[in-house]
Scaffold this active site. Structure first.
Site, PDB file in Angstrom:
ATOM      1  N   GLY A 124     -35.687  50.134 -11.334  1.00  0.00           N
ATOM      2  CA  GLY A 124     -35.269  50.425 -12.706  1.00  0.00           C
ATOM      3  C   GLY A 124     -35.974  51.605 -13.332  1.00  0.00           C
ATOM      4  N   GLY A 126     -35.149  54.822 -13.186  1.00  0.00           N
ATOM      5  CA  GLY A 126     -34.342  55.998 -13.506  1.00  0.00           C
ATOM      6  C   GLY A 126     -34.539  57.129 -12.519  1.00  0.00           C
ATOM      7  N   SER A 128     -32.962  57.128  -9.673  1.00  0.00           N
ATOM      8  CA  SER A 128     -31.718  57.110  -8.890  1.00  0.00           C
ATOM      9  C   SER A 128     -31.737  56.275  -7.625  1.00  0.00           C
ATOM     10  CB  SER A 128     -31.287  58.534  -8.519  1.00  0.00           C
ATOM     11  OG  SER A 128     -30.820  59.185  -9.638  1.00  0.00           O
ATOM     12  N   ASP A 175     -26.911  62.999  -9.715  1.00  0.00           N
ATOM     13  CA  ASP A 175     -27.818  62.186  -8.906  1.00  0.00           C
ATOM     14  C   ASP A 175     -27.408  62.208  -7.430  1.00  0.00           C
ATOM     15  OD1 ASP A 175     -28.711  61.661 -11.400  1.00  0.00           O
ATOM     16  OD2 ASP A 175     -28.090  59.565 -11.439  1.00  0.00           O
TER      17      ASP A 175
END
Ligand code: GLA
Length: 389
Positions: A124, A126, A128, A175
């Site tokens: 979690g 961020g 990716s 991403d």
């Protein structure tokens, strides 16, 4: 680590004969946030942390997915005859979404596979982990089934397609693109309007890039993300009544200021302002980096944060605390939120001789103010997704 993964694979699936080994990185975006679905520029790089995978084809029509990080889900079994999203599959909806996306694009699997994954991207954060897993699966499918016509950018696009249409987040291409096309010691200057890109060497002589993980994951991410995206789409539509543009990335600030009143909604106007300004900042930042002007690059990162905080409103209290603390430390050239927002990580450029002070001061003050610890990682820029053996 490799031995442990292969041993687990053999335990789950009988043996590890002919099993192949793959890796797909996470990514961090240096600047150019929430520009990728607005036809603007982004500047991410692939990391050396990521997702490892072992895979082998089966002779029947079953797909088996197992995560060593989420082992309580056991082996998730799916038949090729029903590739529908099921909430109970949990994390396995990401690799399954890729199988589905391949089929939608005409690359149909005739037989199943056994797969095991393990990742070291903090949960979690961020950075990716989902794009990493999608592109990992893309590389696995291309390799195991001989879909050799597909290039890395195709795999990135399939990843985005599956995330948009199978897993329900309307994300842009950044991403998956960064994860697929990453290059050691380089960031990727990508124009999302046409997917043209250049590698830009990240040469920092006396500073390093540091990621700080707030360890906050807000549940809003997907829904707020999709809202921002549609607010930008509405603003674009309004601007298109007076301007011949394809995306907000086609605008400079002057033209935007001249025509912004046509948007007719204060919130949507601010969202669009961010998208336009951030794209311009990204172009300038890459030029500054190329010219060796890291100070300017850092200032633009700071401006990016202010814009994401005030105009785009995708920051949160904990992230603002991290950034405010960082800005006060001598030797911090720039600091900003990175990624989708509402938690996750900040990215900072810090002079080598200030790194210890940065970690100590920010770490201590964050713990006092927020009540839990932040985590710090020094960025090493790595290569894109690939087969290892
Ligand atoms: C998420 C999305 C990306 C991009 C960023 C914000 O990471 O997946 O496509 O929009 O947010 O820059």
């Amino acid at each position: 680590m490799k031995e442990t993964l292969f041993a687990k694979f053999a335990e789950l699936y009988g043996d590890d004969n002919d099993a192949r080994f793959y890796f797909s990185p996470g990514r961090v975006n240096l600047i150019g946030e929430h520009t990728d679905y607005n036809g603007g520029h982004v500047f991410p790089c692939a990391l050396t942390i990521g997702t490892y995978g072992i895979a082998r084809p089966r002779t029947d029509r079953l797909l088996h997915f197992y995560s060593m990080n989420l082992d309580h889900f056991g082996v998730v079994e799916v038949s090729l005859d029903d590739l529908s999203y099921q909430a109970a599959y949990n994390w396995a909806n990401y690799p399954l979404g890729m199988v589905w996306a391949f089929a939608e694009k005409g690359y149909v699997l005739e037989h199943g596979l056994d797969m095991l994954i393990w990742g070291n991207i903090p949960n979690g954060s961020g950075l990716s982990s989902s794009a990493s897993l999608e592109v990992l699966t893309g590389v696995v499918l291309r390799d195991l089934y001989g879909f050799d016509a597909l290039g890395m950018t195709d795999l990135a696009l399939y990843g985005q397609y599956s995330e948009n249409n199978f897993n329900g987040c309307n994300c842009g291409i950044m991403d998956q693109f960064a994860v697929a096309n990453g290059k050691k010691d380089n960031a990727i200057f990508l124009d999302t309007a046409d997917l043209s890109f250049e590698y830009a060497p990240v040469v920092l002589t006396d500073s390093k890039i540091i990621i700080t993980n707030s360890k906050v994951k807000h549940s809003l991410v997907d829904s707020e993300y999709n809202t921002r995206r549609s607010e930008c789409a509405d603003a674009l539509k309004a601007l298109q009544t007076v301007l011949d543009i394809k995306g907000l990335g086609d605008l400079d600030m002057e033209t935007f200021e001249k025509h912004k009143s046509v948007i007719g909604d204060e919130v949507k106007e601010r969202r669009a302002k961010h998208a336009v300004a951030e794209n311009q900042r990204t172009i300038e930042a890459v030029a500054a980096l190329g010219a060796g002007d890291i100070e300017r690059f850092g200032q633009l990162m700071n401006q990016s944060h202010v814009s994401l905080r005030d105009d785009y409103e995708v920051s949160c209290e904990e992230i603002d605390i991290l950034v405010d603390l960082a800005w006060k430390i001598p030797g911090v050239l720039g600091s900003r939120i990175t990624g989708g927002g509402f938690g996750g990580c900040t990215v900072s450029i810090v002079k080598n001789d200030s790194i210890d002070a940065f970690i100590e001061t920010v770490g201590k003050a964050y713990l006092e103010k927020v009540g839990h610890e932040a985590e710090f990682y020094t960025v090493e820029i790595g290569d894109g997704a690939r087969r290892l053996s």
